[in-house]
Enzyme design. Structure first.
Site, PDB file in Angstrom:
ATOM      1  N   PHE A  80      30.353 -15.458 -40.158  1.00 33.52           N
ATOM      2  CA  PHE A  80      29.363 -16.478 -40.535  1.00 33.52           C
ATOM      3  C   PHE A  80      28.954 -16.385 -41.994  1.00 33.52           C
ATOM      4  CE2 PHE A  80      28.518 -14.754 -36.209  1.00 33.52           C
ATOM      5  CZ  PHE A  80      29.159 -15.755 -35.514  1.00 33.52           C
ATOM      6  N   ILE A 116      38.085 -16.302 -38.382  1.00 33.89           N
ATOM      7  CA  ILE A 116      36.827 -15.604 -38.085  1.00 33.89           C
ATOM      8  C   ILE A 116      36.281 -16.024 -36.730  1.00 33.89           C
ATOM      9  CG2 ILE A 116      36.257 -15.085 -40.475  1.00 33.89           C
ATOM     10  CD1 ILE A 116      34.461 -17.512 -40.570  1.00 33.89           C
ATOM     11  N   ASN A 122      41.757 -30.277 -33.200  1.00 36.91           N
ATOM     12  CA  ASN A 122      41.699 -29.753 -31.842  1.00 36.91           C
ATOM     13  C   ASN A 122      40.273 -29.931 -31.317  1.00 36.91           C
ATOM     14  OD1 ASN A 122      41.337 -28.077 -29.577  1.00 36.91           O
ATOM     15  ND2 ASN A 122      42.870 -26.608 -30.287  1.00 36.91           N
ATOM     16  N   PRO A 123      40.056 -30.929 -30.451  1.00 39.67           N
ATOM     17  CA  PRO A 123      38.684 -31.201 -30.009  1.00 39.67           C
ATOM     18  C   PRO A 123      38.046 -30.032 -29.257  1.00 39.67           C
ATOM     19  CG  PRO A 123      40.272 -32.625 -28.883  1.00 39.67           C
ATOM     20  CD  PRO A 123      41.035 -31.879 -29.939  1.00 39.67           C
ATOM     21  N   LYS A 144      38.388 -32.874 -42.130  1.00 37.76           N
ATOM     22  CA  LYS A 144      37.392 -32.372 -43.089  1.00 37.76           C
ATOM     23  C   LYS A 144      36.883 -30.967 -42.813  1.00 37.76           C
ATOM     24  CE  LYS A 144      35.471 -36.885 -44.397  1.00 37.76           C
ATOM     25  NZ  LYS A 144      34.318 -37.779 -44.182  1.00 37.76           N
ATOM     26  N   GLY A 145      37.036 -30.450 -41.598  1.00 38.46           N
ATOM     27  CA  GLY A 145      36.490 -29.117 -41.315  1.00 38.46           C
ATOM     28  C   GLY A 145      35.126 -29.205 -40.649  1.00 38.46           C
ATOM     29  N   VAL A 146      34.886 -28.341 -39.665  1.00 40.60           N
ATOM     30  CA  VAL A 146      33.681 -28.485 -38.841  1.00 40.60           C
ATOM     31  C   VAL A 146      32.884 -27.196 -38.659  1.00 40.60           C
ATOM     32  CG1 VAL A 146      34.541 -30.447 -37.528  1.00 40.60           C
ATOM     33  CG2 VAL A 146      35.041 -28.136 -36.741  1.00 40.60           C
ATOM     34  N   GLU A 204      30.596 -25.777 -40.335  1.00 37.58           N
ATOM     35  CA  GLU A 204      29.214 -25.711 -40.797  1.00 37.58           C
ATOM     36  C   GLU A 204      28.350 -26.931 -40.495  1.00 37.58           C
ATOM     37  OE1 GLU A 204      31.002 -24.049 -44.340  1.00 37.58           O
ATOM     38  OE2 GLU A 204      29.350 -22.638 -44.430  1.00 37.58           O
TER      39      GLU A 204
HETATM   40 MO1  MOS Z   1      30.671 -19.555 -44.409  1.00 32.54          MO
HETATM   41  S1  MOS Z   1      28.697 -19.189 -44.836  1.00 32.54           S
HETATM   42  O1  MOS Z   1      31.169 -20.234 -45.884  1.00 32.54           O
HETATM   43  O2  MOS Z   1      31.381 -18.114 -43.987  1.00 32.54           O
END
Ligand code: MOS
Length: 759
Positions: free
Chosen positions: A256, A481, A645-646, A715-717, A719
């Protein structure tokens, strides 16, 4: 303006692998324990290091007596600033890829102490238990100096940081005259907010296992979000060539942001391994996880002015955050407020206050998870004052282009988020007044808020290797991660070459693999996914040429092909096809390998603002007497381009909503300012949500088509899912109770005080 040429290699639908809810391919390894984490590698003759942490927050170590500790059976060595080996002295050598402006911490470098729990010694022993026992027997004397650890007591001693750190942008210049417009506004709110410091608290604590080889080279198993960042940092600090340091981190038990910068356990494990010419592991305890970076404590003011019809006429957003004495840790907190809504008079101000703390560190949606909730609570308060529905107020001031820059958005389906989220939640046309929905002893409330995050991309590379058996391997130094990177990279590769996801093996988390950025900022799919696609596109090109040229080929002379079911297929005649394996056999090639570097599509990116958006709807139930809050329903509608990937993307949003519940109601690092130390430094006293705190969460991905963001349109999810949540909960609590609490977390005592103060 010259029209932007179409992005080369854009992935166009319909797709067969991309978009499928594939279960994570590393799931079995994780649940069976076969996935090894950094602290789990058994190495013959391994020594164990335990950190001795500073008892003071500021001052000097005057004496270290290791006599009693050295007498513990099994203790091999104790490292301190007095006996440490030579280290780099140039600041530049201590900087990692995510280091902000300033001087990074140098553990055991000298006698100075800059924050509580700073490492002052490392005990190395044959067993973990001996090291831990001996660490308690190391006697350290200090000369303490007065320290400052309270932001609220120091928020007038500030400075304005400049442009820095991975694209940190200071707030844009003021537009119009916000303060005058505020004073003249027909309707206005002027509010102060505080947010407690938070710690990442991944379940896997930070650990580094350093394998020392007879030739002096090192294999390092580290908990990190970036193996290349750790490799180059270790090489800089210890003056080692890259060829003798390999960093591995194939599995990460949550991070995180805590693993973006190399942490001191890595430094100490390498220091000991080099000094003793032995393999060494250093693992932090849970309390020691409170000894480094964190989401900074923040003070904010948001003032909004509007005309009676709800048109925003003034917007002021000021923020002060804590940073350390030596580094300028910066977040983008206030800029979002100038971007989210149209307003002619805007003043944004961001400052830092230096405290005697460890440098803060990015934590999930850093900045946005702090600044946007303050704005979104202020919008809610304004809506009630205007007697307007909160969605209508947001639509009234909807920004069609980015007001900060004037640039168009590459795509922005926030309206669809409002519509589809409201529909799924059952948001009424007219919200009943606050404190009007009661069910037994519980007050029921509904709240909503919007969210925003950037859609970033960094250069990345990947290698794709196709074997004669038709199986494909993908290799890149990226991390996973816990976000599903293994799975989505396999899906992207399978999509391009017409394979099944199960036919693709993904290798990551190794500094010897092709370059990839630190995993953070929600940019991995965009960056590494695009690199994987590029490498597979190159393979596809070669396969096409080989198929065309094969003797007696059904594809002879075919100019355009696609890939499906393990075949190369003529674009306009599906009957003309050739199995990939046959293409390779005909060419006499046992393997085909391609490596590609993908860079952001600069032209499109420079001319647009790129972001993800969300609308979050929450129901809470508050006990009218006790003030306890239950979050009973959450709908999160997300616009983030193409969803690869939903299932894994949905899990990112679920997890982020849980984070938002923690931020709104529970998480709070409590510092005893006399000691300058976080006191609730374990999971018994630092509260994070547990299963009983979390209701059913409904995730809606709205359709969003984006031809600018990258070749995948994704776009990436990682955050966006947290950003709108704290405000939606706060707004729902107000709707339930009539009580506003602007200091996060909203704990029972604050609600009870508010209930008691109601007229
Ligand atoms: Mo995230 S806070 O960019 O690992």
């Amino acid at each position: 303006m010259i029209p932007i040429p179409r992005m080369p290699g854009l992935l166009e639908g319909p797709t067969t692998q991309v978009g499928k809810p594939v279960s994570r391919v590393d799931g079995r390894l994780k649940v069976t324990g076969a996935a090894r984490y950094a602290g789990e590698h058994a190495i013959p003759g391994l020594l164990h290091g335990y950190v001795v942490s500073s008892a003071i927050a500021k001052g000097r170590v005057t004496r270290i007596d290791t006599g009693k500790a050295m007498a513990v059976p099994g203790v091999v060595h104790i490292l301190t600033h007095e006996n440490r080996p030579d280290l780099a002295w140039l600041d530049r050598k201590w900087k990692d890829q995510d280091a902000p402006k300033g001087s990074p911490l140098r553990p055991l470098y000298d006698a100075n102490v800059s924050h509580s729990l700073q490492p002052v010694a490392l005990v190395v022993a044959e067993s973990f238990e001996a090291a831990r026992l001996a660490a308690r027997l190391v006697e350290v004397a200090y000369e303490a100096e007065p320290h400052q650890t309270s932001l609220l007591m120091n928020r007038d001693i500030t400075f304005t940081p400049g442009k820095d750190k991975g694209g940190f942008e200071p707030p844009p210049a003021p537009r119009g005259d916000a303060d005058a417009a505020l004073a003249a506004a027909e309707v206005s709110v002027d509010l102060e907010f505080t947010q407690a410091a938070e710690y990442h608290n991944p379940i896997e604590m930070h650990a580094s296992t350093v394998e020392y080889h007879p030739d002096g080279s090192l294999t390092i198993h580290d908990k990190t979000q970036g193996v290349l960042n750790c490799q180059s940092w270790v090489c800089g600090v210890f003056n080692l060539p890259k060829s003798s340091v390999r960093v591995l981190s194939p599995f990460v038990g949550g991070a995180f942001g805590s693993g973006l910068r190399p942490q001191h356990q890595l430094f100490l494990a390498v220091l000991a391994a080099l000094a003793l010419k032995r393999s060494v592991r250093v693992e932090l305890s849970r309390p020691q996880m409170f000894s480094f970076g964190h989401r900074p404590e923040t003070w904010q003011r948001v003032a909004l002015g509007a005309s009676r019809d709800g048109t925003l006429t003034a917007l002021v957003h000021e923020a002060v955050q804590e940073s350390s004495q030596a580094e300028n840790y910066v977040e983008i907190v206030v800029n979002w407020s100038g971007q989210q809504y149209r307003c002619d008079n805007v003043r944004l101000d961001y400052r830092l206050s230096r405290l005697d703390v460890h440098t803060p560190l990015d934590q999930r949606a850093p900045g946005a998870a702090t600044g946007v909730p303050a704005l979104e609570v202020a919008m809610d308060e304004l809506a009630w004052k205007l007697g307007m529905d909160p969605i209508q107020l947001r639509l009234k001031n909807y920004a069609e282009a980015d007001p900060n820059t004037g640039k168009p958005f590459s795509s922005k389906e926030l309206r669809a988020c409002f519509r589809q989220g409201a529909e799924r939640f059952g948001w009424p046309d007219h919200l009943p007044p606050p404190r009007s929905m009661r069910d037994g002893r519980e007050l029921v409330g509904w709240g909503m808020a919007a969210g925003v995050w950037d859609a970033m991309q960094n250069p990345a590379s990947a290698k794709a290797t196709l074997g004669a058996n038709g199986k494909l391997s993908i290799a890149t130094a990226s991390s996973d991660i816990g976000t599903g990177t293994y799975t989505v990279l396999a899906q992207v590769a399978a999509e391009v070459l017409g394979l099944e996801t199960a036919d693709v093996a993904v290798e990551i988390g190794d500094s010897s693999l092709p370059q990839a950025p630190i995993q953070g900022g929600s940019w991995t799919v965009s960056s590494v996914g695009s690199a994987v696609k590029a490498a597979c596109d190159q393979l596809a090109k070669r396969l096409h040429a080989l198929a065309r040229d094969a003797e007696g080929s059904p594809l002879a002379g075919v100019g355009s092909v696609r890939f499906a079911d393990g075949h190369v297929v003529a674009q306009d005649d599906p009957s003309r096809r050739m199995p990939i394996q046959q293409v390779m056999r005909a060419a006499g090639l046992p393997v085909l390998e391609e490596k590609a570097l993908s860079v952001p599509y600069a032209l499109g990116r420079l001319r647009h603002t790129l972001g993800t958006h969300s609308a979050v709807f929450v129901e809470v139930r508050v006990d009218a007497e006790l003030g306890t809050v239950r979050v009973t329903r959450v709908v999160s509608a997300i616009a983030a381009g193409r969803i690869i990937n939903p299932k894994t993307a949905g899990s990112q949003i679920l997890g982020a909503v849980v984070w938002g519940v923690g931020m709104a109601l529970e998480e709070e690092a409590m510092t005893d300012h006399t000691l300058g130390r976080v006191m609730n430094h374990d999971l018994a006293e630092y509260h994070v949500p547990v299963s009983a705190d979390i209701p059913d969460i409904d995730v809606v991905f709205v359709e969003e088509h984006d031809e600018v963001v990258n070749a995948l349109g994704a776009k990436g999810v990682g955050e966006i899912g947290i950003v709108g949540v704290p405000a939606a909960i706060s707004n729902a609590i107000f709707h339930a109770t009539g009580v506003r609490v602007r200091d996060l977390p909203i704990t029972v005592d604050k609600i009870r005080a508010g209930l008691a103060a109601l007229p």
